[in-house]
Design an enzyme around this catalytic site. Sequence first.
Site, PDB file in Angstrom:
ATOM      1  N   SER A  16      57.591 114.009  -4.357  1.00 45.21           N
ATOM      2  CA  SER A  16      57.616 113.787  -2.906  1.00 45.21           C
ATOM      3  C   SER A  16      58.163 114.974  -2.107  1.00 45.21           C
ATOM      4  O   SER A  16      57.587 115.324  -1.066  1.00 45.21           O
ATOM      5  CB  SER A  16      58.385 112.505  -2.575  1.00 45.21           C
ATOM      6  OG  SER A  16      57.657 111.398  -3.051  1.00 45.21           O
ATOM      7  N   LYS A  65      62.450  99.385  -4.435  1.00 46.34           N
ATOM      8  CA  LYS A  65      61.521  98.946  -3.383  1.00 46.34           C
ATOM      9  C   LYS A  65      61.760  97.498  -2.935  1.00 46.34           C
ATOM     10  O   LYS A  65      61.633  97.189  -1.753  1.00 46.34           O
ATOM     11  CB  LYS A  65      60.069  99.069  -3.867  1.00 46.34           C
ATOM     12  CG  LYS A  65      59.597 100.508  -4.015  1.00 46.34           C
ATOM     13  CD  LYS A  65      58.115 100.529  -4.392  1.00 46.34           C
ATOM     14  CE  LYS A  65      57.683 101.902  -4.828  1.00 46.34           C
ATOM     15  NZ  LYS A  65      56.245 102.004  -5.051  1.00 46.34           N
ATOM     16  N   GLY A 126      46.933  93.707 -14.124  1.00 44.97           N
ATOM     17  CA  GLY A 126      48.371  93.681 -13.851  1.00 44.97           C
ATOM     18  C   GLY A 126      48.666  92.799 -12.650  1.00 44.97           C
ATOM     19  O   GLY A 126      47.816  92.619 -11.767  1.00 44.97           O
ATOM     20  N   GLY A 128      52.176  92.843 -11.297  1.00 41.65           N
ATOM     21  CA  GLY A 128      53.545  93.202 -10.911  1.00 41.65           C
ATOM     22  C   GLY A 128      53.571  93.728  -9.481  1.00 41.65           C
ATOM     23  O   GLY A 128      52.663  93.471  -8.680  1.00 41.65           O
ATOM     24  N   ALA A 130      53.127  96.708  -8.259  1.00 43.51           N
ATOM     25  CA  ALA A 130      52.052  97.639  -7.885  1.00 43.51           C
ATOM     26  C   ALA A 130      50.790  96.871  -7.504  1.00 43.51           C
ATOM     27  O   ALA A 130      50.094  97.226  -6.541  1.00 43.51           O
ATOM     28  CB  ALA A 130      51.775  98.612  -9.032  1.00 43.51           C
ATOM     29  N   ASN A 150      46.032  89.453 -16.015  1.00 45.64           N
ATOM     30  CA  ASN A 150      47.366  89.906 -16.417  1.00 45.64           C
ATOM     31  C   ASN A 150      47.747  89.290 -17.761  1.00 45.64           C
ATOM     32  O   ASN A 150      47.330  88.181 -18.082  1.00 45.64           O
ATOM     33  CB  ASN A 150      48.394  89.504 -15.351  1.00 45.64           C
ATOM     34  CG  ASN A 150      49.732  90.174 -15.590  1.00 45.64           C
ATOM     35  OD1 ASN A 150      49.773  91.385 -15.822  1.00 45.64           O
ATOM     36  ND2 ASN A 150      50.811  89.420 -15.555  1.00 45.64           N
ATOM     37  N   ARG A 151      48.518  90.063 -18.524  1.00 44.18           N
ATOM     38  CA  ARG A 151      48.995  89.593 -19.840  1.00 44.18           C
ATOM     39  C   ARG A 151      49.659  88.218 -19.699  1.00 44.18           C
ATOM     40  O   ARG A 151      49.388  87.307 -20.458  1.00 44.18           O
ATOM     41  CB  ARG A 151      49.980  90.643 -20.374  1.00 44.18           C
ATOM     42  CG  ARG A 151      50.443  90.452 -21.771  1.00 44.18           C
ATOM     43  CD  ARG A 151      51.263  91.643 -22.201  1.00 44.18           C
ATOM     44  NE  ARG A 151      52.420  91.867 -21.317  1.00 44.18           N
ATOM     45  CZ  ARG A 151      53.295  92.849 -21.468  1.00 44.18           C
ATOM     46  NH1 ARG A 151      53.142  93.728 -22.444  1.00 44.18           N
ATOM     47  NH2 ARG A 151      54.309  92.983 -20.641  1.00 44.18           N
ATOM     48  N   HIS A 153      49.407  85.254 -17.749  1.00 44.24           N
ATOM     49  CA  HIS A 153      48.373  84.722 -16.860  1.00 44.24           C
ATOM     50  C   HIS A 153      48.975  84.029 -15.624  1.00 44.24           C
ATOM     51  O   HIS A 153      48.429  84.143 -14.511  1.00 44.24           O
ATOM     52  CB  HIS A 153      47.481  83.758 -17.641  1.00 44.24           C
ATOM     53  CG  HIS A 153      46.343  83.195 -16.857  1.00 44.24           C
ATOM     54  ND1 HIS A 153      45.458  83.988 -16.151  1.00 44.24           N
ATOM     55  CD2 HIS A 153      45.947  81.912 -16.645  1.00 44.24           C
ATOM     56  CE1 HIS A 153      44.566  83.222 -15.538  1.00 44.24           C
ATOM     57  NE2 HIS A 153      44.846  81.962 -15.812  1.00 44.24           N
TER      58      HIS A 153
END
Length: 273
Positions: A16, A65, A126, A128, A130, A150-151, A153
Amino acid sequence: MDRYLVFGHPVRHSKSPFIHTLFARQTQQELEYGLAEPAVDVFAQALRTFFDQGGKGCNVTVPFKEQAFTLVDRLSPRAKRAGAVNTIKLTDDGVLLGDNTDGAGLVADLKSHGVTLADSRILLLGAGGAARGALAPLLAELPSELVIANRTHAKAQQLAAEFCDLGHVTAQTYEQLAGSFDLVINSTSASLQGELPPLAPALIHTDIAIYDMMYGASDTAFISWAKQHGARQTMDGLGMLVEQAAEAFTVWRGIRPGTKQVLRELKRNLGVI
Ligand code: ATR
């Protein structure tokens, strides 16, 4: 001089400062941009001190975040939807405004690669933070369908339920996935452990676009795997990094920097080109 920085832990390798310094030079804005790596339990205090001492704005990255989301005075609609804040601006009336530019950065990068999102069938891997940040900006582009796999579910199901008011979004297990997708976006952190999401190779075809939010000096494990199975268009998350930064810079300074040249410089810096 106006001061900005990025909070993260670890943050030493953050790109950044490099990106924002180039944006500032390009747009002739007088500012400095640094790094802050507070211990995880003193982030709130470090954030307050930064703004008390005249800071104008900051970026927030892993693992802060979600905490930043609870610490600002006001949230932008897209931060509210994302449940996380990656950009904070001190407004002229002294309000700490929390925003989230990650999803907008992803969409901008996909468009800059010529990927059509309208009427497309998108697979998001995914569920999560993100993935959550990407959902509203992706659905705003009006894909015909967005499937989350997603792993775990139940997390995909929960996200789909939360965003179903914005478009046609469903959750499927990796085993259930079928039919032809136009775009697969990997938002999982599997690549960090050198692992792959358990996606059937049969889902990859020559006209599919593959996006991995991760990036590195060489192909991520997911991109290598997709190429092996015939994908011709693959993109990593470096462009998203630059685009989310451009969006944050615009929030702070009211001027939008160009991203192409900065992305090229960043690739050179990373040894990619
Ligand atoms: P982020 O904020 O980067 O999204 P996160 O919230 O920890 O990070 O989410 C990581 C995502 O990667 C999750 O969807 C996780 O799946 P689970 O919900 O089942 O944990 C997914 N993930 C991590 N490692 C994975 C792997 N080896 N295979 C598949 N998915 C994986």
